[in-house]
Write a protein that holds these residues in place. Structure first.
Motif, PDB file in Angstrom:
ATOM      1  N   UNK A  39       0.801  -1.370  -0.118  1.00  0.00           N
ATOM      2  CA  UNK A  39      -0.052   0.101  -0.126  1.00  0.00           C
ATOM      3  C   UNK A  39       1.051   1.477   0.043  1.00  0.00           C
ATOM      4  N   UNK A  40       1.933   1.161   0.767  1.00  0.00           N
ATOM      5  CA  UNK A  40       2.603   2.551   0.617  1.00  0.00           C
ATOM      6  C   UNK A  40       3.185   2.814  -0.726  1.00  0.00           C
ATOM      7  N   UNK A  41       3.846   1.847  -1.623  1.00  0.00           N
ATOM      8  CA  UNK A  41       4.252   2.263  -2.788  1.00  0.00           C
ATOM      9  C   UNK A  41       3.055   2.465  -3.751  1.00  0.00           C
ATOM     10  N   UNK A  61      -3.641  -2.287  10.839  1.00  0.00           N
ATOM     11  CA  UNK A  61      -2.911  -1.077  10.677  1.00  0.00           C
ATOM     12  C   UNK A  61      -3.628   0.087  10.946  1.00  0.00           C
ATOM     13  N   UNK A  62      -3.255   0.995  12.138  1.00  0.00           N
ATOM     14  CA  UNK A  62      -3.983   2.126  12.314  1.00  0.00           C
ATOM     15  C   UNK A  62      -3.653   3.277  11.544  1.00  0.00           C
ATOM     16  N   UNK A  67       0.005   6.882   8.363  1.00  0.00           N
ATOM     17  CA  UNK A  67       0.654   7.996   8.131  1.00  0.00           C
ATOM     18  C   UNK A  67       2.208   8.027   8.374  1.00  0.00           C
ATOM     19  N   UNK A  68       2.468   7.374   9.427  1.00  0.00           N
ATOM     20  CA  UNK A  68       4.065   7.192   9.636  1.00  0.00           C
ATOM     21  C   UNK A  68       4.842   6.558   8.491  1.00  0.00           C
ATOM     22  N   UNK A  80       0.948  16.861   1.086  1.00  0.00           N
ATOM     23  CA  UNK A  80       0.026  16.362   0.158  1.00  0.00           C
ATOM     24  C   UNK A  80      -1.387  16.113   1.366  1.00  0.00           C
ATOM     25  N   UNK A  81      -1.061  16.005   2.661  1.00  0.00           N
ATOM     26  CA  UNK A  81      -2.267  15.959   3.657  1.00  0.00           C
ATOM     27  C   UNK A  81      -2.859  17.215   3.438  1.00  0.00           C
TER      28      UNK A  81
END
Length: 201
Positions: A39-41, A61-62, A67-68, A80-81
């Motif tokens: 999911x990160x990439x 996964x919280x 976010x971290x 981006x946020x």
């Protein structure tokens, strides 16, 4: 009808490469690391390619974990946020808003998010939803929803990856999941593999 004529999008996942808008696939995972590996990439590529990104989290996964991990992998992630290009929320603020899972509300929500994204100048919507929250009593309703997702996502500028915990899926559930997705990602002998669905339409 899948939008095959549009420009292909980079999934960010080397094993998959580029796919057209309207692609709906899934990942079977065991650990938090499995989720982050994919999911990160996936979301990094979406942010870099002017897509609105929406990540609906559930155990293990919280929101903070997500976010971290993104902060570590994506330069200027906070920008981006702040600009509203990515939204990371827990499942109970999306799937079970009001205490119940409602298929039509959730499907309409994705389309509304896409329209809002397009109006803001983004190319489309990239999303994921983790299904760990589903109880046995919700399974039939959720598999019906996944079948409906195909007809919705296939018509729009959306990419979707649904994630399923192998701790909660027996053989019957795995069959249900695979039949509702174009292909699945699963770990075998320490490497990610793609399981295609030849009957997908």
């Amino acid at each position: 009808m899948r939008n095959k004529t549009s420009k292909k999008r980079n999934t960010g996942i080397a094993l998959i490469g580029d796919v057209p808008w309207g692609t709906h696939f899934c990942q079977f995972y065991k650990t938090k690391k499995d989720l982050l590996d994919i999911l990160v990439p996936y979301f990094k590529a979406g942010l870099e390619n002017n897509e609105f990104c929406m990540w609906v989290t559930s155990e293990p996964l919280s929101v903070e974990d997500a976010k971290k991990a993104m902060k570590k992998a994506v330069p200027r992630f906070e920008d981006y946020v702040r600009s509203g290009q990515i939204e990371i929320i827990p499942y109970n603020q999306w799937y079970t808003l009001g205490g119940n899972f409602e298929e039509k509300r959730v499907l309409k929500g994705w389309v509304d998010r896409l329209r809002s994204a397009l109006n803001k100048g983004f190319d489309g919507l990239r999303l994921t939803g983790n299904t760990f929250w589903i109880e046995k009593k919700d399974w039939k309703a959720f598999t019906d929803y996944e079948a409906a997702v195909n007809s919705v996502i296939g018509r729009y500028r959306m990419l979707a990856i649904c994630t399923y915990s192998l701790r909660k899926c027996g053989v019957a559930e795995i069959v249900d999941v695979v039949k509702n997705h174009e292909f699945a990602l699963a770990m075998k002998d320490g490497e990610w593999q793609v399981i295609s669905n030849p009957g997908f339409s």
